[in-house]
Each structure stands twice: as C-alpha cells, then as structure tokens.
Motif scaffolding. Sequence first.
Motif, PDB file in Angstrom:
ATOM      1  N   THR A  30       0.676  -1.208   0.182  1.00 41.64           N
ATOM      2  CA  THR A  30       0.189   0.124   0.150  1.00 41.64           C
ATOM      3  C   THR A  30       0.777   1.319  -0.097  1.00 41.64           C
ATOM      4  O   THR A  30       0.482   2.254  -0.699  1.00 41.64           O
ATOM      5  CB  THR A  30      -0.892   0.023   1.348  1.00 41.64           C
ATOM      6  N   LEU A  31       1.938   1.246   0.876  1.00 41.60           N
ATOM      7  CA  LEU A  31       2.741   2.443   0.967  1.00 41.60           C
ATOM      8  C   LEU A  31       3.539   2.540  -0.495  1.00 41.60           C
ATOM      9  O   LEU A  31       3.693   3.611  -0.832  1.00 41.60           O
ATOM     10  CB  LEU A  31       3.663   2.383   2.116  1.00 41.60           C
ATOM     11  N   GLY A  43      -3.914   4.981   1.120  1.00 42.65           N
ATOM     12  CA  GLY A  43      -4.793   5.011   2.318  1.00 42.65           C
ATOM     13  C   GLY A  43      -4.668   6.223   3.204  1.00 42.65           C
ATOM     14  O   GLY A  43      -4.330   5.892   4.538  1.00 42.65           O
ATOM     15  N   LYS A  54       0.498   2.185  13.544  1.00 36.88           N
ATOM     16  CA  LYS A  54       1.224   0.598  13.091  1.00 36.88           C
ATOM     17  C   LYS A  54       2.385   0.441  14.005  1.00 36.88           C
ATOM     18  O   LYS A  54       2.616  -0.811  14.460  1.00 36.88           O
ATOM     19  CB  LYS A  54       1.741   1.147  11.649  1.00 36.88           C
ATOM     20  N   TRP A  68      -6.099  -5.981   6.363  1.00 36.15           N
ATOM     21  CA  TRP A  68      -5.219  -4.898   6.107  1.00 36.15           C
ATOM     22  C   TRP A  68      -3.648  -5.672   6.135  1.00 36.15           C
ATOM     23  O   TRP A  68      -3.399  -6.575   7.033  1.00 36.15           O
ATOM     24  CB  TRP A  68      -4.854  -4.007   7.379  1.00 36.15           C
ATOM     25  N   ASN A  74     -10.311  -1.815   6.952  1.00 38.91           N
ATOM     26  CA  ASN A  74      -9.620  -1.559   5.751  1.00 38.91           C
ATOM     27  C   ASN A  74      -9.119  -2.781   5.525  1.00 38.91           C
ATOM     28  O   ASN A  74      -8.254  -3.693   6.306  1.00 38.91           O
ATOM     29  CB  ASN A  74      -8.352  -0.978   6.197  1.00 38.91           C
ATOM     30  N   LYS A  76      -5.705   9.068  10.592  1.00 43.44           N
ATOM     31  CA  LYS A  76      -7.423   9.226   9.668  1.00 43.44           C
ATOM     32  C   LYS A  76      -8.105  10.056  10.077  1.00 43.44           C
ATOM     33  O   LYS A  76      -8.733  11.158   9.323  1.00 43.44           O
ATOM     34  CB  LYS A  76      -7.628   7.891   9.557  1.00 43.44           C
ATOM     35  N   TYR A  86     -12.248   2.761   2.025  1.00 50.59           N
ATOM     36  CA  TYR A  86     -12.110   2.002   1.188  1.00 50.59           C
ATOM     37  C   TYR A  86     -13.285   0.864   0.549  1.00 50.59           C
ATOM     38  O   TYR A  86     -14.189   0.927   1.159  1.00 50.59           O
ATOM     39  CB  TYR A  86     -11.215   0.769   1.633  1.00 50.59           C
ATOM     40  N   ARG A 118      -8.631  -3.361  -4.002  1.00 45.16           N
ATOM     41  CA  ARG A 118      -9.179  -2.285  -3.231  1.00 45.16           C
ATOM     42  C   ARG A 118      -8.914  -0.951  -3.978  1.00 45.16           C
ATOM     43  O   ARG A 118      -8.078  -0.509  -4.456  1.00 45.16           O
ATOM     44  CB  ARG A 118      -8.021  -2.338  -2.040  1.00 45.16           C
TER      45      ARG A 118
HETATM   46  N1  GLU Z   1      -3.010   2.001   6.102  1.00 43.93           N
HETATM   47  C1  GLU Z   1      -3.036   2.754   4.740  1.00 43.93           C
HETATM   48  C2  GLU Z   1      -3.326   1.629   3.789  1.00 43.93           C
HETATM   49  O1  GLU Z   1      -3.807   0.651   3.736  1.00 43.93           O
HETATM   50  C3  GLU Z   1      -1.809   3.559   4.678  1.00 43.93           C
HETATM   51  C4  GLU Z   1      -0.760   2.694   4.077  1.00 43.93           C
HETATM   52  C5  GLU Z   1      -0.112   1.500   5.196  1.00 43.93           C
HETATM   53  O2  GLU Z   1       0.327   2.160   6.024  1.00 43.93           O
HETATM   54  O3  GLU Z   1      -0.612   0.628   5.027  1.00 43.93           O
HETATM   55  O4  GLU Z   1      -3.210   1.983   2.386  1.00 43.93           O
END
Ligand code: GLU
Length: 397
Positions: A15-16, A38, A100, A124, A174, A237, A323, A372
Amino acid sequence: MKVSKRCSSILGSLTLEITARVKAMKTQGHDVIGFGAGEPDFGTPQWIVDAAKEALDKGLTRYTPASGTPELKQAICDRYKKKYGLEYDSAQVVVSNGAKHSLFNVFQAILNPGDEVIIPAPYWLSYPELVKMADGVPVIVDTAEEYDFKMTADALREAITPRTKAVIINNPSNPTGSVYSRDELKNVLDVAIGRDLCVVGDDIYEELVYDCKEMVCIPTLGEKYMENTIVVSGASKTYAMTGWRIGYALSPVNIAKAMGNFQSHSTSNPNSIAQYATIAALNGPEKGVEDMRSAFDVRRRTMHERINAIEGLSCRLPSGAFYMMMNISGVLGKKWEGRQIGGSMDFASFLLDAQKVAVVPGISFGADNYVRMSYATSLENIEKGLDRIEAFCASLT
Ligand code: GLU
Ligand code: PMP
C-alpha cells in the motif's frame, strides 16, 4: 552481508509502495489517477498546525517520556471517557509513532514464539507481517462478501487452537469498509472472551462511519471485554495527520508497561511537536472530522454506483473507512492486449499500463478476486478514474 531470517520473511508494504509510486508518477507529469492511497486527501486542520507552531515557538523540542507526555495521555483518556464512557487511566496508555507502531508494540508485548493470531480476511496487509515480526503465526479466517466480510462466531470458533493467543478486529475495516453492529461484535467476541483470548481492536477508522451507524469500541461491551482488549487508534485518519506519526494503544497496565519499556529502547518518544499537536486535535472542534466524513460519504456513494454500472465488476456499499473492495471475478480470465488476467495482480498492473489508474491488488489483503479502491480522492478523480476503468473493461476480450 546476509539478511537475517526474520527480515527476509517480511514483505514490504505494498500500500505504501503504490501510494509512493503514484506520487512519483504525478511528479514526473503522468496523468495518473490513484485509488491506492490509504490516507485522507485533506490537509491537517489549521488549529492543529497552529498548535504545532506554538509548541515549536515554546521550545517544546526535547525528549518527552518514552511512552508519551502526561498531557497527551490525559487527553486520550478524556476522549475515551467523552466518546465511549470508558474509564482509562494514563498508566494504560502508550503513545507511539503511528498506529502501525502501536500494533507492532502490542504483538511484541503479548506474543511468545509460535503463538497464533487470528486475522479475518480480507485483512489490512500489515497484520500478518506484524505478527510474524513478533515470532507469532498469523491464522487467516476467510469471510464472505455476502456477510459484508464480517467474521462469524462459528468461523472464529473453528480457527481457535490451543496455540491461539489473540484475535484482531479492525472496525471499520481496511480494506472492506465493513462496520460491525453491537450485536454482531458481541456475538463473535463472546467466543474469544470465553476462551480468554486477547482481543486487539484496531479502531483507526473509528470516526469514519456512515449512515448514522454506531461505532462500537470493544471495551464498551462489558467489563470482561475491557480486561481482555487492547484498543489501538491514532491521529492519522481522524485528523488527516498521516505524516505526523501519532498512534496509541490502551491496554491493561502490565501490557502498557511492557510496551513502554520496549519503546524506551527502540524509538524513545514519538515526535514531541506531533504529540502537542495531537492534544489540540483531540481537544479541538469536531468540525474538521465532520466535513471530511460528509465528503467521503458522497464519494463513497458515487464510486459504488459507478462500479456497479460496469459489466464484470461489482462492490457492496461499505459503511466505514474510505475503501471498498471491487469484485473483479467477472473479468478474470479475460485478455488485455492478448495477456490473460489471471488474478488481482494482473488486473492492477494491466489497468495501470492501459489507463494509468492505480488500485491495490486484493491478493495482498488475502482476497485475489478483488482490488481495493480508496475514495480518499476528489469526486472529479473518482469520475475520471471510473471512466477509465470502464474503458479498460470494455477493451477486454
Ligand atoms: N493503511 C493505509 C493503507 O492501507 C496506509 C498505508 C499503510 O500504512 O499500509 O493504504
Ligand atoms: N490500522 C489500519 C487498519 C490501517 O489502515 C493503518 C494505515 N494507516 C494503520 C493501522 C496505521 O496507521 P498509522 O500508522 O498511519 O497511524
């Protein structure tokens, strides 16, 4: 030099990576539409930024206690009292570098090697990795789209073994956007509490719930839940503060103490200025959150409507977060420029090549028939991006 076994088994966050890739493509002048992000596309509210400036001017730039300032911990406790009627003491709070990091600390604090953690899928993507980093074993429990991707009591019961230590509930979720009702949550978690499991409630999207649904914070289900639950949330968020890196965990005192000790030798305190800004965020007006929620609500409906109008694609209307899981099973097996779409990775990669639209492959959330889509982007982008997805699907043979 060799990478350790532990590190080699950990995947980077897709995702990042996708979010960074889209930002880089935009900087290079590409007309890319990103549904990967995200993070809220709104700026941090001005009063929070002002509080940070004030903290800088006051010279609040030194170390703070490793697990957070007493003022911020108190503000967090006050918020839980006000919002949920829950009585937490500051000694139960650990402030970390984002939610996180809080989750990382939680698993370090509660898991012994080989302990199993039940994770409902779609999940997630960081959960399994965070569990593995603590030498735990992720146990994935599939959920059904027809049941809004929520874990049932039976599914949880079947997944429990003598090694099960904890279960994760991410509410709102998520990547699915589903929100558990009080009854649903109680029904499924009665199983966990009955077996004395630790419940990890990831409430990072707690303020993003639509259709007047209730956000149920797990400890509000009763005393036994309070004793067995670690709640994780943060500023990212709710206050559009993803880059500031403030998250927190509320847990029994012994766990908080262990996490604080761990943090004192790893990162020390989270950024002092960000901590002062978060006090302003927690004590400030609700307006920023309300405006963001109503903007997301409109986008959610638009995206849902547009997706369901495209042949081969579908999605449910999610009740929370920002999402939705787009079901792509209707186009799997079809071909784009002679290349077959075998799964969500192919779909995402061909779509990016063909139409410059970025989505996150569902396989990274444990659901290969989906991608997603984040609606943390403007309505204009949603319309434009869905036009392109429609054209992409129409071009498949
Ligand atoms: N949690 C968000 C996402 O799922 C940001 C990126 C991450 O930390 O995973 O996109
Ligand atoms: N939990 C979930 C479900 C998330 O989507 C994220 C992503 N931001 C986090 C925790 C971590 O949030 P952060 O570290 O930015 O506070």
